[in-house]
Design a protein around this motif. Sequence first.
Motif, PDB file in Angstrom:
ATOM      1  N   SER A 174       6.579  -8.718   2.117  1.00 23.97           N
ATOM      2  CA  SER A 174       5.315  -8.814   1.377  1.00 23.97           C
ATOM      3  C   SER A 174       4.527  -7.509   1.445  1.00 23.97           C
ATOM      4  CB  SER A 174       4.473  -9.963   1.936  1.00 23.97           C
ATOM      5  OG  SER A 174       4.214  -9.766   3.321  1.00 23.97           O
ATOM      6  N   ASP A 175       4.660  -6.757   2.535  1.00 16.45           N
ATOM      7  CA  ASP A 175       3.930  -5.502   2.667  1.00 16.45           C
ATOM      8  C   ASP A 175       4.366  -4.513   1.583  1.00 16.45           C
ATOM      9  OD1 ASP A 175       2.141  -3.689   4.430  1.00 16.45           O
ATOM     10  OD2 ASP A 175       3.995  -2.516   4.241  1.00 16.45           O
ATOM     11  N   PHE A 176       5.676  -4.382   1.383  1.00 19.47           N
ATOM     12  CA  PHE A 176       6.177  -3.434   0.386  1.00 19.47           C
ATOM     13  C   PHE A 176       5.756  -3.825  -1.016  1.00 19.47           C
ATOM     14  CE2 PHE A 176       9.543  -2.226  -2.642  1.00 19.47           C
ATOM     15  CZ  PHE A 176       9.423  -0.848  -2.561  1.00 19.47           C
ATOM     16  N   TRP A 177       5.967  -5.085  -1.386  1.00 18.58           N
ATOM     17  CA  TRP A 177       5.656  -5.506  -2.744  1.00 18.58           C
ATOM     18  C   TRP A 177       4.158  -5.667  -2.972  1.00 18.58           C
ATOM     19  CZ3 TRP A 177       8.621  -4.633  -6.575  1.00 18.58           C
ATOM     20  CH2 TRP A 177      10.001  -4.542  -6.359  1.00 18.58           C
ATOM     21  N   GLY A 178       3.415  -5.993  -1.914  1.00 19.98           N
ATOM     22  CA  GLY A 178       1.967  -6.042  -2.046  1.00 19.98           C
ATOM     23  C   GLY A 178       1.396  -4.670  -2.351  1.00 19.98           C
ATOM     24  N   ARG A 179       1.873  -3.651  -1.605  1.00 18.71           N
ATOM     25  CA  ARG A 179       1.447  -2.281  -1.857  1.00 18.71           C
ATOM     26  C   ARG A 179       1.836  -1.821  -3.263  1.00 18.71           C
ATOM     27  NH1 ARG A 179       0.163   1.275   2.235  1.00 18.71           N
ATOM     28  NH2 ARG A 179       0.145   0.491   4.371  1.00 18.71           N
ATOM     29  N   THR A 180       3.048  -2.180  -3.673  1.00 18.33           N
ATOM     30  CA  THR A 180       3.569  -1.727  -4.960  1.00 18.33           C
ATOM     31  C   THR A 180       2.822  -2.355  -6.124  1.00 18.33           C
ATOM     32  OG1 THR A 180       5.777  -1.301  -4.061  1.00 18.33           O
ATOM     33  CG2 THR A 180       5.615  -1.680  -6.425  1.00 18.33           C
ATOM     34  N   LEU A 181       2.725  -3.686  -6.123  1.00 14.94           N
ATOM     35  CA  LEU A 181       2.181  -4.377  -7.286  1.00 14.94           C
ATOM     36  C   LEU A 181       0.674  -4.211  -7.430  1.00 14.94           C
ATOM     37  CD1 LEU A 181       4.357  -7.601  -7.131  1.00 14.94           C
ATOM     38  CD2 LEU A 181       4.541  -5.718  -8.758  1.00 14.94           C
ATOM     39  N   GLN A 182      -0.045  -3.990  -6.335  1.00 13.24           N
ATOM     40  CA  GLN A 182      -1.480  -3.782  -6.458  1.00 13.24           C
ATOM     41  C   GLN A 182      -1.783  -2.477  -7.178  1.00 13.24           C
ATOM     42  OE1 GLN A 182      -3.534  -3.478  -2.731  1.00 13.24           O
ATOM     43  NE2 GLN A 182      -2.437  -1.659  -2.060  1.00 13.24           N
ATOM     44  N   ASN A 183      -0.865  -1.518  -7.085  1.00 14.89           N
ATOM     45  CA  ASN A 183      -1.030  -0.263  -7.821  1.00 14.89           C
ATOM     46  C   ASN A 183      -0.533  -0.389  -9.255  1.00 14.89           C
ATOM     47  OD1 ASN A 183      -1.923   2.176  -5.983  1.00 14.89           O
ATOM     48  ND2 ASN A 183      -0.619   0.889  -4.732  1.00 14.89           N
TER      49      ASN A 183
END
Length: 239
Positions: free
Chosen positions: A190-199
Amino acid sequence: MNEPAREQEEQTRQPKPRWWRDNGLSLAFGFLLLVALAGQAFWGQLAYNEEAQAAGLQQIGLGDYITSSSFAVDVAENWQSEYLQFLLFILATIWLVQRGSSESKKIDEAGLQSDEDMLLGEHALVQSPRWTKAAGWRRRLYSHSLTLAMGTIFMLSWAAQAIAGRVASNEQRMRDLLEPLSLGQYLASSDFWGRTLQNWQSEFLAVGSMAVFSIWLRERGSPESKPVGSPHDETTSDD
């Protein structure tokens, strides 16, 4: 006055190119980038040390912070989203149009367009880049060089985000006495995709808003805007 003398006089009257003026846009944004990076490093170090102090851990200096995974992942995740934005926008505007938007081609120009329109091969100008006059792979490569450059930078910065993000995440997990994650596990986290998709969502919103706002809103003197008096349904200034 004879013709050569007249041409020489006209050339003398024309303002000589000035390097600072001729490169003002790239210089201004390069300066802003450095200022923003410096500010991010300064405030990021303060936030990092506040968290370290609260956890009873050793604080670090500015030099250590800008070479840390925490700083690297924050920079990389922003860079990859920006280059993805431009990559998708460049590709989308080949085939997709928006009536009335200054960010769109004319409605009837969707697609790759002809060699004549693109000044390729026998249609190239004397001043055209050399590879536009070449045949075969060199012309094809140069014809897509912008998306190749943007795509390469996007993939490299996204890879940097994944690597630095995993290190930063594992540092936090070690503090919490948790097992570190492998790269594959981190890529599914979730950390990787949370960082990615919020941008990503913010970039898509910004590009879509610009395309739509430019239909009805204007900015005098900006090439990103239609002339102030242009009708709303005019897609380009020479439509």
